[in-house]
Design a protein around this motif. Structure first.
Motif, PDB file in Angstrom:
ATOM      1  N   LEU A 262       0.743  -1.139   0.007  1.00  0.00           N
ATOM      2  CA  LEU A 262       0.102  -0.093  -0.024  1.00  0.00           C
ATOM      3  C   LEU A 262       0.921   1.274   0.090  1.00  0.00           C
ATOM      4  O   LEU A 262       0.372   2.284  -0.705  1.00  0.00           O
ATOM      5  CB  LEU A 262      -0.796  -0.062   1.337  1.00  0.00           C
ATOM      6  CG  LEU A 262      -2.235  -0.636   1.023  1.00  0.00           C
ATOM      7  CD1 LEU A 262      -2.978  -0.742   2.244  1.00  0.00           C
ATOM      8  CD2 LEU A 262      -2.990  -0.425  -0.246  1.00  0.00           C
ATOM      9  N   ALA A 263       2.180   1.387   0.746  1.00  0.00           N
ATOM     10  CA  ALA A 263       2.793   2.430   0.618  1.00  0.00           C
ATOM     11  C   ALA A 263       3.460   2.662  -0.840  1.00  0.00           C
ATOM     12  O   ALA A 263       3.502   3.708  -1.263  1.00  0.00           O
ATOM     13  CB  ALA A 263       4.050   1.970   1.468  1.00  0.00           C
ATOM     14  N   GLN A 264       3.496   1.643  -1.565  1.00  0.00           N
ATOM     15  CA  GLN A 264       4.230   1.657  -2.895  1.00  0.00           C
ATOM     16  C   GLN A 264       3.009   2.098  -3.761  1.00  0.00           C
ATOM     17  O   GLN A 264       3.431   2.951  -4.507  1.00  0.00           O
ATOM     18  CB  GLN A 264       4.680   0.235  -3.372  1.00  0.00           C
ATOM     19  CG  GLN A 264       5.703  -0.428  -2.600  1.00  0.00           C
ATOM     20  CD  GLN A 264       6.935   0.112  -2.652  1.00  0.00           C
ATOM     21  OE1 GLN A 264       7.094   1.230  -3.287  1.00  0.00           O
ATOM     22  NE2 GLN A 264       8.109  -0.366  -1.864  1.00  0.00           N
ATOM     23  N   ALA A 265       1.974   1.526  -3.444  1.00  0.00           N
ATOM     24  CA  ALA A 265       0.673   2.088  -4.339  1.00  0.00           C
ATOM     25  C   ALA A 265       0.402   3.700  -4.154  1.00  0.00           C
ATOM     26  O   ALA A 265       0.066   4.126  -5.107  1.00  0.00           O
ATOM     27  CB  ALA A 265      -0.411   1.250  -4.005  1.00  0.00           C
ATOM     28  N   ASN A 266       0.729   4.057  -2.794  1.00  0.00           N
ATOM     29  CA  ASN A 266       0.562   5.728  -2.758  1.00  0.00           C
ATOM     30  C   ASN A 266       1.351   6.475  -3.360  1.00  0.00           C
ATOM     31  O   ASN A 266       1.251   7.266  -3.831  1.00  0.00           O
ATOM     32  CB  ASN A 266       0.767   5.685  -1.075  1.00  0.00           C
ATOM     33  CG  ASN A 266       0.209   7.026  -0.590  1.00  0.00           C
ATOM     34  OD1 ASN A 266       0.498   8.089  -1.452  1.00  0.00           O
ATOM     35  ND2 ASN A 266      -0.108   7.145   0.669  1.00  0.00           N
ATOM     36  N   VAL A 267       2.595   5.999  -3.498  1.00  0.00           N
ATOM     37  CA  VAL A 267       3.577   6.806  -4.460  1.00  0.00           C
ATOM     38  C   VAL A 267       3.352   6.658  -5.970  1.00  0.00           C
ATOM     39  O   VAL A 267       3.328   7.747  -6.580  1.00  0.00           O
ATOM     40  CB  VAL A 267       5.195   6.101  -4.169  1.00  0.00           C
ATOM     41  CG1 VAL A 267       5.810   7.016  -5.177  1.00  0.00           C
ATOM     42  CG2 VAL A 267       5.453   6.439  -2.779  1.00  0.00           C
ATOM     43  N   GLY A 268       2.744   5.270  -6.275  1.00  0.00           N
ATOM     44  CA  GLY A 268       2.592   5.150  -7.680  1.00  0.00           C
ATOM     45  C   GLY A 268       1.308   6.160  -8.206  1.00  0.00           C
ATOM     46  O   GLY A 268       1.209   6.741  -8.970  1.00  0.00           O
ATOM     47  N   ALA A 269       0.290   6.150  -7.035  1.00  0.00           N
ATOM     48  CA  ALA A 269      -1.031   6.974  -7.296  1.00  0.00           C
ATOM     49  C   ALA A 269      -0.876   8.579  -7.513  1.00  0.00           C
ATOM     50  O   ALA A 269      -1.114   9.134  -8.163  1.00  0.00           O
ATOM     51  CB  ALA A 269      -1.974   6.649  -6.265  1.00  0.00           C
ATOM     52  N   ASN A 270       0.479   8.855  -6.716  1.00  0.00           N
ATOM     53  CA  ASN A 270       0.915  10.408  -6.689  1.00  0.00           C
ATOM     54  C   ASN A 270       1.479  10.519  -7.883  1.00  0.00           C
ATOM     55  O   ASN A 270       1.165  11.740  -8.485  1.00  0.00           O
ATOM     56  CB  ASN A 270       1.743  10.704  -5.487  1.00  0.00           C
ATOM     57  CG  ASN A 270       0.672  11.061  -4.283  1.00  0.00           C
ATOM     58  OD1 ASN A 270       0.415  12.167  -4.290  1.00  0.00           O
ATOM     59  ND2 ASN A 270       0.627  10.138  -3.336  1.00  0.00           N
ATOM     60  N   VAL A 271       2.197   9.651  -8.508  1.00  0.00           N
ATOM     61  CA  VAL A 271       2.828   9.633  -9.842  1.00  0.00           C
ATOM     62  C   VAL A 271       1.711  10.121 -10.877  1.00  0.00           C
ATOM     63  O   VAL A 271       1.941  10.725 -11.602  1.00  0.00           O
ATOM     64  CB  VAL A 271       3.848   8.541 -10.072  1.00  0.00           C
ATOM     65  CG1 VAL A 271       4.183   8.932 -11.699  1.00  0.00           C
ATOM     66  CG2 VAL A 271       4.952   8.535  -9.412  1.00  0.00           C
ATOM     67  N   ALA A 272       0.666   9.113 -10.776  1.00  0.00           N
ATOM     68  CA  ALA A 272      -0.316   9.363 -11.738  1.00  0.00           C
ATOM     69  C   ALA A 272      -1.093  10.481 -11.562  1.00  0.00           C
ATOM     70  O   ALA A 272      -1.436  11.226 -12.758  1.00  0.00           O
ATOM     71  CB  ALA A 272      -1.276   7.976 -11.881  1.00  0.00           C
ATOM     72  N   PHE A 273      -1.414  10.885 -10.666  1.00  0.00           N
ATOM     73  CA  PHE A 273      -2.276  12.034 -10.027  1.00  0.00           C
ATOM     74  C   PHE A 273      -1.591  13.322 -10.465  1.00  0.00           C
ATOM     75  O   PHE A 273      -2.057  14.372 -10.796  1.00  0.00           O
ATOM     76  CB  PHE A 273      -2.925  12.165  -8.893  1.00  0.00           C
ATOM     77  CG  PHE A 273      -4.253  12.920  -8.635  1.00  0.00           C
ATOM     78  CD1 PHE A 273      -5.261  12.245  -9.020  1.00  0.00           C
ATOM     79  CD2 PHE A 273      -4.343  14.155  -8.075  1.00  0.00           C
ATOM     80  CE1 PHE A 273      -6.410  12.850  -9.101  1.00  0.00           C
ATOM     81  CE2 PHE A 273      -5.469  14.772  -7.957  1.00  0.00           C
ATOM     82  CZ  PHE A 273      -6.383  14.292  -8.274  1.00  0.00           C
ATOM     83  N   ALA A 274      -0.111  13.371 -10.531  1.00  0.00           N
ATOM     84  CA  ALA A 274       0.703  14.656 -10.718  1.00  0.00           C
ATOM     85  C   ALA A 274       0.534  14.944 -11.855  1.00  0.00           C
ATOM     86  O   ALA A 274       0.641  16.036 -12.278  1.00  0.00           O
ATOM     87  CB  ALA A 274       2.171  14.364 -10.353  1.00  0.00           C
ATOM     88  N   GLY A 275       0.294  13.910 -12.791  1.00  0.00           N
ATOM     89  CA  GLY A 275       0.014  14.152 -14.447  1.00  0.00           C
ATOM     90  C   GLY A 275      -1.286  14.951 -14.584  1.00  0.00           C
ATOM     91  O   GLY A 275      -1.353  15.121 -15.851  1.00  0.00           O
ATOM     92  N   ILE A 276      -2.086  14.834 -13.583  1.00  0.00           N
ATOM     93  CA  ILE A 276      -3.390  15.638 -13.942  1.00  0.00           C
ATOM     94  C   ILE A 276      -3.676  16.991 -13.181  1.00  0.00           C
ATOM     95  O   ILE A 276      -4.012  17.757 -13.849  1.00  0.00           O
ATOM     96  CB  ILE A 276      -4.457  14.352 -13.532  1.00  0.00           C
ATOM     97  CG1 ILE A 276      -4.466  13.352 -14.127  1.00  0.00           C
ATOM     98  CG2 ILE A 276      -5.934  15.157 -13.360  1.00  0.00           C
ATOM     99  CD1 ILE A 276      -5.254  12.129 -13.622  1.00  0.00           C
ATOM    100  N   SER A 277      -3.204  16.943 -11.797  1.00  0.00           N
ATOM    101  CA  SER A 277      -3.590  18.099 -11.011  1.00  0.00           C
ATOM    102  C   SER A 277      -2.445  19.082 -11.080  1.00  0.00           C
ATOM    103  O   SER A 277      -2.802  20.584 -11.350  1.00  0.00           O
ATOM    104  CB  SER A 277      -3.555  17.766  -9.678  1.00  0.00           C
ATOM    105  OG  SER A 277      -2.547  17.426  -9.023  1.00  0.00           O
ATOM    106  N   GLY A 278      -1.123  18.793 -11.069  1.00  0.00           N
ATOM    107  CA  GLY A 278      -0.085  19.934 -11.257  1.00  0.00           C
ATOM    108  C   GLY A 278       0.059  20.527  -9.857  1.00  0.00           C
ATOM    109  O   GLY A 278       0.732  21.695  -9.785  1.00  0.00           O
ATOM    110  N   SER A 279      -0.775  20.147  -8.726  1.00  0.00           N
ATOM    111  CA  SER A 279      -0.680  20.715  -7.518  1.00  0.00           C
ATOM    112  C   SER A 279      -0.584  19.894  -6.389  1.00  0.00           C
ATOM    113  O   SER A 279      -1.210  18.682  -6.414  1.00  0.00           O
ATOM    114  CB  SER A 279      -1.869  21.458  -7.234  1.00  0.00           C
ATOM    115  OG  SER A 279      -2.205  21.792  -5.988  1.00  0.00           O
ATOM    116  N   ALA A 280       0.608  19.965  -5.506  1.00  0.00           N
ATOM    117  CA  ALA A 280       0.968  19.281  -4.354  1.00  0.00           C
ATOM    118  C   ALA A 280      -0.263  18.990  -3.373  1.00  0.00           C
ATOM    119  O   ALA A 280      -0.372  17.820  -2.966  1.00  0.00           O
ATOM    120  CB  ALA A 280       2.146  19.621  -3.527  1.00  0.00           C
ATOM    121  N   VAL A 281      -0.967  19.998  -3.167  1.00  0.00           N
ATOM    122  CA  VAL A 281      -2.046  19.911  -2.044  1.00  0.00           C
ATOM    123  C   VAL A 281      -3.090  19.159  -2.478  1.00  0.00           C
ATOM    124  O   VAL A 281      -3.864  18.498  -1.967  1.00  0.00           O
ATOM    125  CB  VAL A 281      -2.608  21.409  -1.828  1.00  0.00           C
ATOM    126  CG1 VAL A 281      -3.714  21.435  -0.698  1.00  0.00           C
ATOM    127  CG2 VAL A 281      -1.445  22.215  -1.046  1.00  0.00           C
TER     128      VAL A 281
END
Length: 431
Positions: free
Chosen positions: A96-115
């Motif tokens: 789940l920790a690895q999936a957390n990072v992976g999900a952030n990689v994918a979502f970073a390509g959508i939102s452009g915002s850390a918050v």
């Protein structure tokens, strides 16, 4: 000039110390300077500067990109991206920790915002990690650290801002953030693996291949969003603002037709969130326009170039010095403020040292964003603690290894220009 600097920066630091927001501190210190030195900066400039600071069509891209991210989140995209990450990474050590990072990689390509990333991913991943035996403080610290990827992997609000305030081409900046973002993700996942082995964190059962294909196919329209941005900008088919407008329509169609998570209530919530975030960014940019005008009038850029040149000999020392400055400023200032103040001021020193502005821009985005997870101001610390219902002190203890890893990768980005410039030079030979 010494008295000028004391008034300008003394007013800025004094207002920040009193708890004034960054935009008010910059605008107020600029106004104070104009009252004391009207012969150097007439007060009329204050009103003009607020408008001129935003007098660029390119700033239209910011609300569009923010709204596209909000619509994707409201439309149920985050749940699909988390599902893809768990399907492909959940069986790894500390799944789940690895999936957390992976999900952030994918979502970073959508939102452009850390918050935005931390809020969307944390709302789903932190409860799941707690239910599977992960300490609440660890889940919060990991989510906050992985959310740093938001402004680095394109599309990035930080890169758009830097492009606008320094006239640096946007496409090389976007491409320049890809490898550093993936490097940060790999470093965080390695740390998660080490922590999982040491602390006995569980892994999930492997997901069958047909199920992996199914969840990936269902999330594919969202995963293609960064590619749409890069292809449109690479081909010169549209400006950043026009691409942003297309992405808003794309996100709305996905949310309404494909994922069916959008309705009148969630659409209104997305509009409200994007409007608030846009106002938060642009009011800082507006006030920084007045502050920057005074710094230009005082010759701060050239003076900074001389100071940096006298302290640092060559590009390596210059980038290291800038990196230290960014990390220190990040302790007290939010990333947008660091970016809009340091970008124009340090750019002459960067050019004098022979450093590519794209390398500097990506490093500035990374260094300023790390401030979101460093006390005492790091907003992601408190957001993660609130989501996990964990004491802030415990979250800070869990954050220390993650901050060390982020700082180490930041040093690599500073010292090895190829990490940032390799992909733009390979894909943009004419640049």
């Amino acid at each position: 000039m010494t008295l000028d600097l004391i008034v300008l920066f003394g007013g800025l630091l004094g207002l920040l110390f009193l708890g004034a927001p960054a935009f008010l501190a910059m605008g107020g210190s600029a106004g104070l300077y104009m009252l004391i030195f009207p012969e150097k900066a007439p007060l009329l400039i204050l009103a003009q500067g607020f408008v001129q600071g935003l007098d660029s069509f390119g700033f239209a891209a910011i609300p569009f990109f923010l709204l596209a991210g909000e619509l994707m989140n409201a439309g149920g995209v985050s749940a699909r991206l988390i599902g893809v990450a768990r399907a492909w990474l959940g069986h790894w050590r500390g799944g789940l920790a690895q999936a957390n990072v992976g999900a952030n990689v994918a979502f970073a390509g959508i939102s452009g915002s850390a918050v935005a990333d931390a809020a969307a991913i944390g709302a789903a991943m932190i409860p799941a990690m707690k239910a599977n035996g992960y300490p609440a403080a660890f889940a919060a610290a990991l989510t906050a650290s992985a959310a740093v990827l938001g402004p680095i992997i394109p599309p990035s609000i930080a890169m758009i801002l830097f492009s606008l305030i320094t006239d640096t081409p946007l496409m090389p900046l976007f491409l320049g953030g890809v490898v550093p973002g993936l490097l940060i993700a790999a470093a965080l996942m390695t740390l998660c693996y080490v922590q999982a082995r040491r602390r006995g964190f569980p892994s999930e059962a492997p997901t069958p291949w047909p199920e992996r294909m199914r969840v990936t196919w269902y999330a594919l329209p969202a995963l293609l969003m960064p590619l749409v941005v890069l292809v449109a900008l690479r081909g010169g088919a549209a400006t950043a603002g026009e691409v942003g407008a297309v992405l808003v329509a794309y996100a709305a169609v996905l949310g309404l037709v494909v994922y069916r998570g959008l309705n009148l209530r969630t659409f209104a919530h997305a509009l409200s969130g994007a409007a608030i975030d846009t106002a938060r960014v642009l009011v800082i940019v507006s006030c920084s326009g007045v502050f920057a005008w005074i710094m230009v009038a005082l010759g701060m850029g050239e003076a900074m170039a001389r100071i940096v040149g006298s302290v640092a000999q060559g590009p390596v020392e210059t980038m290291l010095l800038i990196g230290v400055v960014l990390l220190i400023l990040g302790l007290a200032l939010e990333p947008v403020t660091v970016l809009v103040v340091c970008g124009p001021v340090l750019l002459p020193a960067v050019r004098a040292a022979g450093i590519d502005p794209v390398h500097f821009g990506v490093a500035l985005a990374v260094g300023s964003t790390i401030g979101l997870v460093t006390p005492p101001v790091g907003v992601l610390i408190y957001l993660g603690a609130a989501q996990a219902r964990a004491p802030v002190a415990e979250v800070l203890r869990e954050l220390m290894p993650f901050i060390a890893v982020l700082a180490a990768v930041f040093a690599v980005i500073l010292l090895v220009p190829a990490v940032t410039l390799g992909l733009p030079r390979a894909l943009l030979p004419a640049w």
